[in-house]
Every structure is written in C-alpha cells, then in structure tokens.
Design a protein around this motif. Sequence first.
Motif, PDB file in Angstrom:
ATOM      1  N   LYS A  97      60.987 -35.604 -49.758  1.00  0.00           N
ATOM      2  CA  LYS A  97      60.312 -36.572 -48.546  1.00  0.00           C
ATOM      3  C   LYS A  97      61.015 -37.766 -47.555  1.00  0.00           C
ATOM      4  N   ASP A  98      60.776 -38.905 -46.952  1.00  0.00           N
ATOM      5  CA  ASP A  98      60.459 -38.873 -45.900  1.00  0.00           C
ATOM      6  C   ASP A  98      61.847 -40.373 -46.386  1.00  0.00           C
ATOM      7  N   TYR A  99      63.047 -40.870 -45.335  1.00  0.00           N
ATOM      8  CA  TYR A  99      64.031 -41.719 -46.181  1.00  0.00           C
ATOM      9  C   TYR A  99      64.834 -41.851 -45.310  1.00  0.00           C
ATOM     10  N   THR A 100      65.139 -43.038 -45.214  1.00  0.00           N
ATOM     11  CA  THR A 100      66.065 -44.192 -44.541  1.00  0.00           C
ATOM     12  C   THR A 100      67.532 -43.951 -44.458  1.00  0.00           C
ATOM     13  N   ASP A 101      68.656 -43.105 -43.569  1.00  0.00           N
ATOM     14  CA  ASP A 101      70.084 -43.352 -43.857  1.00  0.00           C
ATOM     15  C   ASP A 101      70.445 -44.765 -43.364  1.00  0.00           C
ATOM     16  N   TRP A 102      72.153 -44.738 -43.311  1.00  0.00           N
ATOM     17  CA  TRP A 102      72.459 -45.576 -43.271  1.00  0.00           C
ATOM     18  C   TRP A 102      74.603 -46.335 -43.148  1.00  0.00           C
ATOM     19  N   ASN A 103      75.110 -46.059 -42.013  1.00  0.00           N
ATOM     20  CA  ASN A 103      76.561 -47.042 -42.007  1.00  0.00           C
ATOM     21  C   ASN A 103      76.757 -47.540 -41.573  1.00  0.00           C
ATOM     22  N   VAL A 104      77.834 -48.347 -41.822  1.00  0.00           N
ATOM     23  CA  VAL A 104      78.977 -49.696 -41.168  1.00  0.00           C
ATOM     24  C   VAL A 104      80.138 -49.115 -41.082  1.00  0.00           C
ATOM     25  N   GLY A 105      80.818 -48.971 -39.878  1.00  0.00           N
ATOM     26  CA  GLY A 105      82.623 -48.481 -39.852  1.00  0.00           C
ATOM     27  C   GLY A 105      82.740 -49.581 -38.615  1.00  0.00           C
ATOM     28  N   VAL A 106      84.257 -48.918 -38.834  1.00  0.00           N
ATOM     29  CA  VAL A 106      85.713 -49.415 -38.551  1.00  0.00           C
ATOM     30  C   VAL A 106      86.102 -48.175 -37.915  1.00  0.00           C
ATOM     31  N   SER A 107      86.179 -48.822 -36.306  1.00  0.00           N
ATOM     32  CA  SER A 107      87.383 -47.150 -35.655  1.00  0.00           C
ATOM     33  C   SER A 107      88.119 -48.213 -34.964  1.00  0.00           C
ATOM     34  N   ARG A 108      89.249 -47.137 -34.660  1.00  0.00           N
ATOM     35  CA  ARG A 108      90.447 -46.846 -34.092  1.00  0.00           C
ATOM     36  C   ARG A 108      90.912 -46.405 -32.589  1.00  0.00           C
ATOM     37  N   GLN A 109      91.204 -46.202 -31.549  1.00  0.00           N
ATOM     38  CA  GLN A 109      91.378 -45.403 -30.866  1.00  0.00           C
ATOM     39  C   GLN A 109      93.849 -45.001 -30.408  1.00  0.00           C
ATOM     40  N   PHE A 110      94.316 -45.082 -30.944  1.00  0.00           N
ATOM     41  CA  PHE A 110      95.960 -44.473 -30.919  1.00  0.00           C
ATOM     42  C   PHE A 110      95.578 -43.337 -29.802  1.00  0.00           C
ATOM     43  N   GLY A 111      96.147 -44.080 -27.972  1.00  0.00           N
ATOM     44  CA  GLY A 111      96.126 -42.323 -28.263  1.00  0.00           C
ATOM     45  C   GLY A 111      94.875 -41.411 -27.876  1.00  0.00           C
ATOM     46  N   LEU A 112      95.577 -39.797 -27.942  1.00  0.00           N
ATOM     47  CA  LEU A 112      94.525 -39.122 -28.352  1.00  0.00           C
ATOM     48  C   LEU A 112      94.080 -39.074 -29.944  1.00  0.00           C
ATOM     49  N   PHE A 113      94.506 -39.793 -30.493  1.00  0.00           N
ATOM     50  CA  PHE A 113      93.974 -39.609 -31.756  1.00  0.00           C
ATOM     51  C   PHE A 113      92.814 -40.964 -32.717  1.00  0.00           C
ATOM     52  N   ASN A 114      92.109 -40.427 -32.948  1.00  0.00           N
ATOM     53  CA  ASN A 114      91.306 -41.842 -33.624  1.00  0.00           C
ATOM     54  C   ASN A 114      90.857 -41.581 -35.113  1.00  0.00           C
ATOM     55  N   VAL A 115      90.920 -43.256 -35.811  1.00  0.00           N
ATOM     56  CA  VAL A 115      90.874 -43.248 -36.726  1.00  0.00           C
ATOM     57  C   VAL A 115      89.838 -44.243 -37.465  1.00  0.00           C
ATOM     58  N   GLY A 116      89.176 -43.424 -38.846  1.00  0.00           N
ATOM     59  CA  GLY A 116      87.336 -44.200 -38.839  1.00  0.00           C
ATOM     60  C   GLY A 116      87.061 -44.160 -40.804  1.00  0.00           C
TER      61      GLY A 116
END
Length: 231
Positions: free
Chosen positions: A182-201
């Motif tokens: 079946k055709d369907y819809t997906d969605w998302n919302v979030g926050v992230s932050r970069q710490f030098g080479l690291f990224n947390v989301g």
Amino acid sequence: MTHARRCCLALAAALSLAPLAASAQDNESPYSWNITAVSDYLFRGVSQTDEDPTLQAGFTYTTPVGLYAGVWGSGVDFGPGDPNTELDYLIGYGVDVTDKVNVDVLLNRYTYLGASHQNYNELITTTTFAERYKLTVAYSNDVWNTRTDGWYFALGGQWPLPHEFSLNANVGRSTFEKGVAKDYTDWNVGVSRQFGLFNVGLGYYGTDSNGRYNSGKLADNRVMLSVGIGK
C-alpha cells in the motif's frame, strides 16, 4: 555467529577505508567517511533491524567536477537466516545550479549479503534550496526485486537552534504499482548537534496507517538515537 559479529565482518570493507580518509586533514579532501551507531535502522519509517540497534559505515570519494562514488553498509534483520547485512554501492553527480540551488543525482544499488534475490537499484534525485530545504524524488523499476515500479517523494528541512543545535524534519510518500504494498507516508522530526568529528542526533519517526498495515510493528512511531563520527 552472532548478528552483531556478522554485521561487523560485513562492514569491514567500508571500515577499512576510513583511516585513508582520516589521514587527509585538508578540508577540501575528496574523501569522506562516517561510522555510526543507531538504536534502530529506519528506512523511510520502517525498521530494518527488527527494532534492534546496529552499526553503520560509509565511505565516499568525490572528484573536483562533482562526480562521486562510494559504499555504505549496515546491519539488518528481516527474520531468521540471511541477510544480516546490507551493503550499498553508489555513484552520483552533484552540481550547484545557482548560489542557492544544488542538484544531486544518485544511482544506488541495494545489496543484501547472502540474499541476492532481494537486491535492487534506485535512482535518487535531491534538490537542495538555500542549504536548508531538500526535495527528494526516487524511482526504482524493480523495487525490492519484485519487478514493480516504486516511487518516493520527500520534502525536508534543517534549521539552526541555539547552542549549535539543529532542528530537522522530513515528510515522505512511497507509492507502488501492481499492489506490492500500500502507498504510505512517513515522517520524522529531530534535533542534532555536531561536536568536532562527532554528531549526535535524536529523532521521532512514524508512518501512517498504511505503513503500519504493510510492516506491522516495524512501522510504529518510535524514537531513534544516533551517535556517529565522520568527516
């Protein structure tokens, strides 16, 4: 052999390339790489790991004219037996049409180790506006290796927040021919932050009732955490 060990072995090729990229300290280096731990591998709102965490890794080489090629891998779990690993091969081209518009065209080959009957190709175009908004259109004439046409349309954005955080959101629509799903819809919302080479989301993901009809609990609304390192 455990699921985690199989994932690590299958990703070894991609991971072994990371030190090559890491050794290039120039910000204009043509190499980019990433290694990420995720609490769940979600593809268009649907868990690919039976709601379990996994490791992911990628490596890309980009030429001065915008052509690029790369490999990306992740653990997967679709039930007993293979596959336990997804390994994608990609080639694409990105170009700045104007100062505020970038167009990227990517051909992605999804492969599943030990389950080649699930392999398929997808052409993905992404148009970025003002560095914040993205319009994605993807097409496969053999989605999930079912000889069925499949389309994906998505609109997303990313906005700066205080203290170097970013807010991101996306809504997508998957459509299929011949009733494969079946055709369907997906969605998302979030926050992230970069710490030098690291990224947390941290994000909240979901699908509509058709998504849950197709995939059951694997398409339920959920929170996903990712911690990655890359350049």
